[in-house]
Design a protein around this motif. Sequence first.
Motif, PDB file in Angstrom:
ATOM      1  N   GLU A   1      75.209  40.395  26.162  1.00 56.24           N
ATOM      2  CA  GLU A   1      75.238  41.085  27.449  1.00 56.24           C
ATOM      3  C   GLU A   1      75.506  42.569  27.257  1.00 56.24           C
ATOM      4  N   GLU A   2      76.426  42.904  26.385  1.00 56.34           N
ATOM      5  CA  GLU A   2      76.732  44.314  26.130  1.00 56.34           C
ATOM      6  C   GLU A   2      75.517  45.043  25.574  1.00 56.34           C
ATOM      7  N   GLY A   3      74.827  44.423  24.618  1.00 58.02           N
ATOM      8  CA  GLY A   3      73.657  45.060  24.029  1.00 58.02           C
ATOM      9  C   GLY A   3      72.490  45.159  24.981  1.00 58.02           C
ATOM     10  N   ALA A   4      72.350  44.164  25.863  1.00 58.20           N
ATOM     11  CA  ALA A   4      71.217  44.157  26.791  1.00 58.20           C
ATOM     12  C   ALA A   4      71.299  45.282  27.805  1.00 58.20           C
ATOM     13  N   ARG A   5      72.483  45.854  27.983  1.00 61.55           N
ATOM     14  CA  ARG A   5      72.626  46.979  28.911  1.00 61.55           C
ATOM     15  C   ARG A   5      72.144  48.296  28.303  1.00 61.55           C
ATOM     16  N   ILE A   6      71.872  48.291  27.017  1.00 57.53           N
ATOM     17  CA  ILE A   6      71.366  49.488  26.353  1.00 57.53           C
ATOM     18  C   ILE A   6      69.880  49.644  26.668  1.00 57.53           C
ATOM     19  N   PRO A   7      69.388  50.825  26.995  1.00 54.03           N
ATOM     20  CA  PRO A   7      67.957  50.996  27.262  1.00 54.03           C
ATOM     21  C   PRO A   7      67.122  50.552  26.066  1.00 54.03           C
ATOM     22  N   PRO A   8      65.970  49.920  26.313  1.00 55.06           N
ATOM     23  CA  PRO A   8      65.128  49.450  25.202  1.00 55.06           C
ATOM     24  C   PRO A   8      64.800  50.537  24.182  1.00 55.06           C
ATOM     25  N   ALA A   9      64.647  51.772  24.634  1.00 55.19           N
ATOM     26  CA  ALA A   9      64.331  52.869  23.710  1.00 55.19           C
ATOM     27  C   ALA A   9      65.454  53.114  22.711  1.00 55.19           C
ATOM     28  N   GLU A  10      66.666  52.640  23.031  1.00 57.93           N
ATOM     29  CA  GLU A  10      67.789  52.746  22.098  1.00 57.93           C
ATOM     30  C   GLU A  10      68.046  51.415  21.395  1.00 57.93           C
ATOM     31  N   LEU A  11      67.856  50.316  22.105  1.00 55.38           N
ATOM     32  CA  LEU A  11      68.137  49.005  21.544  1.00 55.38           C
ATOM     33  C   LEU A  11      67.196  48.671  20.391  1.00 55.38           C
ATOM     34  N   LEU A  12      65.910  48.958  20.542  1.00 54.71           N
ATOM     35  CA  LEU A  12      64.947  48.627  19.495  1.00 54.71           C
ATOM     36  C   LEU A  12      65.263  49.342  18.182  1.00 54.71           C
ATOM     37  N   PRO A  13      65.474  50.670  18.178  1.00 59.51           N
ATOM     38  CA  PRO A  13      65.836  51.310  16.903  1.00 59.51           C
ATOM     39  C   PRO A  13      67.187  50.842  16.364  1.00 59.51           C
ATOM     40  N   ARG A  14      68.111  50.477  17.256  1.00 56.07           N
ATOM     41  CA  ARG A  14      69.400  49.961  16.781  1.00 56.07           C
ATOM     42  C   ARG A  14      69.195  48.669  16.015  1.00 56.07           C
ATOM     43  N   TRP A  15      68.365  47.779  16.570  1.00 54.99           N
ATOM     44  CA  TRP A  15      68.067  46.526  15.873  1.00 54.99           C
ATOM     45  C   TRP A  15      67.396  46.801  14.530  1.00 54.99           C
ATOM     46  N   ARG A  16      66.431  47.713  14.512  1.00 54.31           N
ATOM     47  CA  ARG A  16      65.736  48.038  13.269  1.00 54.31           C
ATOM     48  C   ARG A  16      66.700  48.594  12.222  1.00 54.31           C
ATOM     49  N   GLU A  17      67.565  49.498  12.642  1.00 56.73           N
ATOM     50  CA  GLU A  17      68.506  50.108  11.697  1.00 56.73           C
ATOM     51  C   GLU A  17      69.476  49.066  11.141  1.00 56.73           C
ATOM     52  N   GLY A  18      69.955  48.185  12.007  1.00 57.77           N
ATOM     53  CA  GLY A  18      70.908  47.182  11.564  1.00 57.77           C
ATOM     54  C   GLY A  18      70.308  46.204  10.581  1.00 57.77           C
ATOM     55  N   ARG A  19      69.100  45.731  10.872  1.00 55.55           N
ATOM     56  CA  ARG A  19      68.509  44.745   9.971  1.00 55.55           C
ATOM     57  C   ARG A  19      68.079  45.384   8.653  1.00 55.55           C
ATOM     58  N   THR A  20      67.688  46.664   8.694  1.00 48.29           N
ATOM     59  CA  THR A  20      67.346  47.365   7.460  1.00 48.29           C
ATOM     60  C   THR A  20      68.579  47.543   6.580  1.00 48.29           C
ATOM     61  N   ALA A  21      69.700  47.890   7.204  1.00 50.05           N
ATOM     62  CA  ALA A  21      70.938  48.044   6.442  1.00 50.05           C
ATOM     63  C   ALA A  21      71.393  46.705   5.858  1.00 50.05           C
ATOM     64  N   LEU A  22      71.253  45.632   6.629  1.00 47.77           N
ATOM     65  CA  LEU A  22      71.626  44.314   6.126  1.00 47.77           C
ATOM     66  C   LEU A  22      70.731  43.914   4.962  1.00 47.77           C
ATOM     67  N   ASP A  23      69.436  44.172   5.069  1.00 53.23           N
ATOM     68  CA  ASP A  23      68.497  43.859   3.995  1.00 53.23           C
ATOM     69  C   ASP A  23      68.925  44.547   2.701  1.00 53.23           C
ATOM     70  N   ALA A  24      69.262  45.820   2.792  1.00 52.36           N
ATOM     71  CA  ALA A  24      69.670  46.568   1.604  1.00 52.36           C
ATOM     72  C   ALA A  24      70.968  46.014   1.032  1.00 52.36           C
ATOM     73  N   ALA A  25      71.916  45.659   1.909  1.00 52.72           N
ATOM     74  CA  ALA A  25      73.203  45.144   1.445  1.00 52.72           C
ATOM     75  C   ALA A  25      73.043  43.790   0.756  1.00 52.72           C
ATOM     76  N   LEU A  26      72.212  42.923   1.316  1.00 57.33           N
ATOM     77  CA  LEU A  26      72.002  41.610   0.710  1.00 57.33           C
ATOM     78  C   LEU A  26      71.316  41.733  -0.646  1.00 57.33           C
ATOM     79  N   ARG A  27      70.346  42.623  -0.735  1.00 60.46           N
ATOM     80  CA  ARG A  27      69.620  42.789  -1.997  1.00 60.46           C
ATOM     81  C   ARG A  27      70.501  43.378  -3.101  1.00 60.46           C
ATOM     82  N   SER A  28      71.502  44.145  -2.717  1.00 62.11           N
ATOM     83  CA  SER A  28      72.366  44.769  -3.717  1.00 62.11           C
ATOM     84  C   SER A  28      73.646  43.966  -3.967  1.00 62.11           C
ATOM     85  N   ALA A  29      73.796  42.813  -3.328  1.00 64.56           N
ATOM     86  CA  ALA A  29      74.997  41.998  -3.513  1.00 64.56           C
ATOM     87  C   ALA A  29      75.070  41.475  -4.944  1.00 64.56           C
TER      88      ALA A  29
END
Length: 264
Positions: A85-113
């Motif tokens: 609910e908290e995230g859904a209140r963010i405008p899509p123009a901000e939510l989409l890049p936030r999702w992209r940035e988060g999953r990219t950071a997670l991908d890098a962290a998992l690969r370097s574990a």
Amino acid sequence: MADPTPVFDDLRAESDELDRLVAELGPEHWMLPTPAPGWTIAHQIAHLSWTDRASLLAVTDEDGFRALAEKALAAPDSFVDEGAEEGARIPPAELLPRWREGRTALDAALRSAPPGARFPWYGSPMSAASMATARLMETWAHGQDVADTLGVVRPPTDRLRHVARIGVRARDYAFGVRGLTPPTDEFRVELLGPIGDLWTYGPEAAPQRVTGPALDFCLLVTRRAHRADLAVRADGPDADRWLDIAQAFAGPPGAGRPAKGDAG
């Protein structure tokens, strides 16, 4: 130890597929209700974004994640919905890049574990590969909600193998979360993959058996379709009971989807 790179690559591909579904949507489409009661497309993406960031915290900041987990334990029935609910209140123009940035950071962290590392989670600690598999399962499931909302039929891919494996391994959890005693014997599960190959789990001679298309089994264990609408079959009373309650995800099972004949 098996190389975890393939599951990291599959998680990236699954996320990219969902990204293509939502990337060109107008703001009004992000507000469309999905099959999950009370959740719009924005809620679906917000939830994935939130969970990706929680996963990143687990991999990179164990103390920070434990503080987050304490909040979840304090409100187990509402914590997930509150994050969405908290995230859904963010405008899509901000939510989409936030999702992209988060999953990219997670991908890098998992690969370097470090090999063999295990990270805290809401249940048992997880390896990098297991965490990626869980993220793929959830991304596929929420992506199915988005696809259903938009009337898009997604061709099944071999990535469903990860979802199916979690569903099989979570059999006892599905019984336990409902206060039921899990069966003592293993089941045989035989699923027909998207390209016609057979995916098998459990002893070949097991009397309790589950068979059907891999896609239908994955829809069942993620509770994205009702059993009555799927071509998954059980032989044996314990296997039959499992198909009524199967779930691949942790937490309360929820109401699930109604059968098509019961919808509305």
